[in-house]
Design a protein around this motif. Structure first.
Motif, short mmCIF file in Angstrom:
data_model
loop_
_atom_site.label_atom_id
_atom_site.label_comp_id
_atom_site.label_asym_id
_atom_site.label_seq_id
_atom_site.Cartn_x
_atom_site.Cartn_y
_atom_site.Cartn_z
N ARG A 227 0.83 -1.20 0.00
CA ARG A 227 0.00 0.00 0.00
C ARG A 227 0.87 1.25 0.00
O ARG A 227 0.58 2.23 -0.70
CB ARG A 227 -0.94 0.00 1.20
CG ARG A 227 -1.91 1.19 1.23
CD ARG A 227 -2.86 1.12 2.41
NE ARG A 227 -3.81 0.01 2.24
CZ ARG A 227 -3.83 -1.08 3.00
NH1 ARG A 227 -2.94 -1.22 3.97
NH2 ARG A 227 -4.72 -2.01 2.79
N GLN A 228 1.95 1.22 0.78
CA GLN A 228 2.83 2.38 0.83
C GLN A 228 3.50 2.62 -0.52
O GLN A 228 3.67 3.77 -0.94
CB GLN A 228 3.89 2.17 1.92
CG GLN A 228 3.33 2.23 3.34
CD GLN A 228 4.40 1.97 4.39
OE1 GLN A 228 5.59 1.94 4.09
NE2 GLN A 228 3.97 1.75 5.62
N VAL A 229 3.87 1.53 -1.21
CA VAL A 229 4.48 1.68 -2.53
C VAL A 229 3.48 2.27 -3.51
O VAL A 229 3.79 3.18 -4.29
CB VAL A 229 5.00 0.32 -3.05
CG1 VAL A 229 5.44 0.43 -4.51
CG2 VAL A 229 6.17 -0.16 -2.21
N LEU A 230 2.25 1.77 -3.48
CA LEU A 230 1.23 2.27 -4.39
C LEU A 230 0.88 3.72 -4.09
O LEU A 230 0.74 4.54 -5.00
CB LEU A 230 -0.03 1.40 -4.28
CG LEU A 230 0.11 -0.04 -4.78
CD1 LEU A 230 -1.14 -0.84 -4.45
CD2 LEU A 230 0.38 -0.08 -6.28
N ASP A 231 0.78 4.05 -2.81
CA ASP A 231 0.44 5.43 -2.44
C ASP A 231 1.53 6.41 -2.87
O ASP A 231 1.25 7.56 -3.22
CB ASP A 231 0.21 5.54 -0.94
CG ASP A 231 -1.09 4.88 -0.49
OD1 ASP A 231 -1.93 4.58 -1.36
OD2 ASP A 231 -1.25 4.64 0.72
N SER A 232 2.78 5.95 -2.84
CA SER A 232 3.88 6.83 -3.21
C SER A 232 4.12 6.85 -4.73
O SER A 232 4.90 7.67 -5.22
CB SER A 232 5.17 6.39 -2.51
OG SER A 232 5.58 5.11 -2.99
N ASN A 233 3.48 5.90 -5.42
CA ASN A 233 3.62 5.77 -6.88
C ASN A 233 5.03 5.36 -7.30
O ASN A 233 5.43 5.59 -8.44
CB ASN A 233 3.20 7.06 -7.61
CG ASN A 233 2.82 6.77 -9.07
OD1 ASN A 233 2.26 5.72 -9.37
ND2 ASN A 233 3.12 7.70 -9.96
N TRP A 234 5.77 4.73 -6.38
CA TRP A 234 7.10 4.24 -6.74
C TRP A 234 6.98 2.86 -7.39
O TRP A 234 7.39 1.84 -6.83
CB TRP A 234 8.01 4.16 -5.50
CG TRP A 234 8.71 5.44 -5.19
CD1 TRP A 234 8.45 6.31 -4.18
CD2 TRP A 234 9.82 6.00 -5.89
NE1 TRP A 234 9.30 7.38 -4.20
CE2 TRP A 234 10.18 7.23 -5.25
CE3 TRP A 234 10.56 5.62 -7.02
CZ2 TRP A 234 11.21 8.04 -5.68
CZ3 TRP A 234 11.60 6.42 -7.45
CH2 TRP A 234 11.91 7.62 -6.78
N LEU A 235 6.41 2.82 -8.57
CA LEU A 235 6.27 1.57 -9.32
C LEU A 235 7.41 1.38 -10.30
O LEU A 235 7.47 0.36 -10.98
CB LEU A 235 4.93 1.54 -10.06
CG LEU A 235 3.68 1.74 -9.18
CD1 LEU A 235 2.42 1.61 -10.02
CD2 LEU A 235 3.66 0.75 -8.04
N ASN B 251 11.40 -2.08 -7.23
CA ASN B 251 11.07 -1.41 -5.98
C ASN B 251 9.84 -2.03 -5.32
O ASN B 251 9.75 -2.11 -4.09
CB ASN B 251 10.83 0.08 -6.24
CG ASN B 251 10.70 0.89 -4.97
OD1 ASN B 251 11.63 0.99 -4.19
ND2 ASN B 251 9.51 1.45 -4.74
N VAL B 252 8.89 -2.51 -6.13
CA VAL B 252 7.67 -3.11 -5.60
C VAL B 252 7.98 -4.40 -4.86
O VAL B 252 7.53 -4.62 -3.73
CB VAL B 252 6.65 -3.36 -6.74
CG1 VAL B 252 5.41 -4.07 -6.20
CG2 VAL B 252 6.26 -2.06 -7.42
#
Length: 372
Positions: free
Chosen positions: A22-30, A236-237
């Motif tokens: 969720r933190q990765v998605l919220d930060s958009n670090w895909l 990163n994901v």
């Protein structure tokens, strides 16, 4: 349910994975590289004692990078464990080099260091590296291997894919060896679904591995390449998943040890043999494996088939590389011990989520097979 399948070593979630994603998605670090990747590499170093880590797409990719960092190329020889997974030695051939397979010792099942020394003493000139596998979580004889490497000026790349948290004399392996690789495949102690890492105590080696893992792109504005590189970087994901998993590493090792102790207490009195370590070695017990008494003339394939009929996944030990058709023309030193281990050995369900009831079912079925 009695018919619920018991797997060998399925992924085990810590409970923190969903929040990490969720933190990765919220930060958009895909994107492939990001703060999660850097944090995971830092956590790998913290857990293992190595100074530098380069997270990769797989353990096999990490070994290939390690071979390239050590300068392994066509015509070179690499001494390697014959009892291992094929992905642990195929990178030798990626480099055009020749594997020389070394037999196991019967106690630890790891590479026979006496045979390594004998080979180096007779033919040291073309050996470019040594690649010992640390089987099923049990550290190999790292002190002696490292001493031989220095004596003969041959670098060591330790295949720690199965031995993330092993120790010797209370020290993590990163405090005792120069470099190695890890795997974070779905069946390992922690997982990033798929992934691995090249680890080292030398900054220049880490920098070279990172350079090669990112298509060998030079650090300039335009896309400029002066060497052949690879697309070997972990995303990163997936690294975020690794951060969530590695936070519970100590608990996982404790679970694995309890599973091993239960199997040993139940099966050793019945004549089953177990992997043993050198003095001071502490296995992280990735998998618990047993040896049947060779006098019983047990057919392991029959045992595997019967256990699977009861919905219990078990597997033979690794089939030695020198017995694989793809490597049948490669040199092997010894081979009888690893073949004997393969003939009599069985990997038992050892996942961190294995319940007491499930383990009791595995033990009951093994006893039934032997009529005990």
């Amino acid at each position: 349910m009695i018919n619920e399948r018991i797997y060998l070593s399925p992924p085990y979630q810590s409970g923190h994975e969903l929040e990490a994603f969720r933190q990765v998605l919220d930060s958009n670090w895909l994107a492939p590289v990001g703060p999660g990747l850097e944090r995971f590499e830092a956590e790998i170093c913290k857990a293992t004692g190595f100074k530098y880590a380069v997270a990769t797409s797989s353990g096999t990719a990490a070994i290939h990078l390690g071979m390239k960092v050590l300068g392994v190329e066509s015509g070179d020889a690499v001494l390697a464990s014959t009892m291992t997974f094929v992905g642990g030695v195929s990178p030798i051939r990626y480099c055009g080099a020749m594997p020389v397979y070394i037999d196991s010792d019967y106690t630890t099942w790891n590479i026979n260091v006496d045979q390594v020394e004998q080979y180096l003493d007779l033919q040291p000139t073309n050996v470019k590296a040594i690649l010992p596998t640390h089987l099923y979580g049990m550290p190999a004889d790292v002190k002696r291997i490292e001493t031989l490497g220095k004596q003969y000026q041959v670098p060591i790349l330790h295949d720690l894919a199965e031995c993330l948290a092993g120790k010797v004399d209370g020290k993590t392996l990163g405090a005792l060896v120069e470099r190695g690789v890890y795997s974070f495949n779905g069946n390992k102690l922690i997982t990033t679904s798929g992934g691995g890492a090249f680890v080292t105590n030398h900054k220049e080696e880490a920098e070279q591995a990172l350079y090669l893992a990112t298509q060998a792109k030079s650090p300039v504005l335009e896309y400029h390449h002066e060497a052949i590189g690879y697309n070997y970087r972990m995303s990163n994901v997936l690294a975020a998943l690794g951060v969530a998993q590695i936070s519970t590493l100590a608990d996982r090792v404790a679970r694995k040890q309890r599973i091993f102790d239960t199997y040993q207490q139940a099966l050793a009195p019945l004549g089953f043999g177990f992997q043993e370590g050198q003095v001071g070695a502490e296995s992280d017990r990735w998998l618990t494996c047993v040896l049947f008494n060779p006098d019983l003339m047990i057919d392991i394939s029959v045992i595997v088939s019967q256990m699977n009929e009861w919905n219990i996944e078990v597997r033979p030990l690794w089939k030695p590389m020198h017995r694989q058709p793809v490597f049948e023309n490669e040199k092997v030193i010894g081979g009888a011990v690893s073949s004997a281990l393969y003939r009599c050995g069985l990997c038992l369900p050892s996942g961190c989520g294995l319940t007491d009831e499930q383990q009791a079912r595995v033990i009951h079925r093994l006893r039934a097979i032997l009529g005990l």
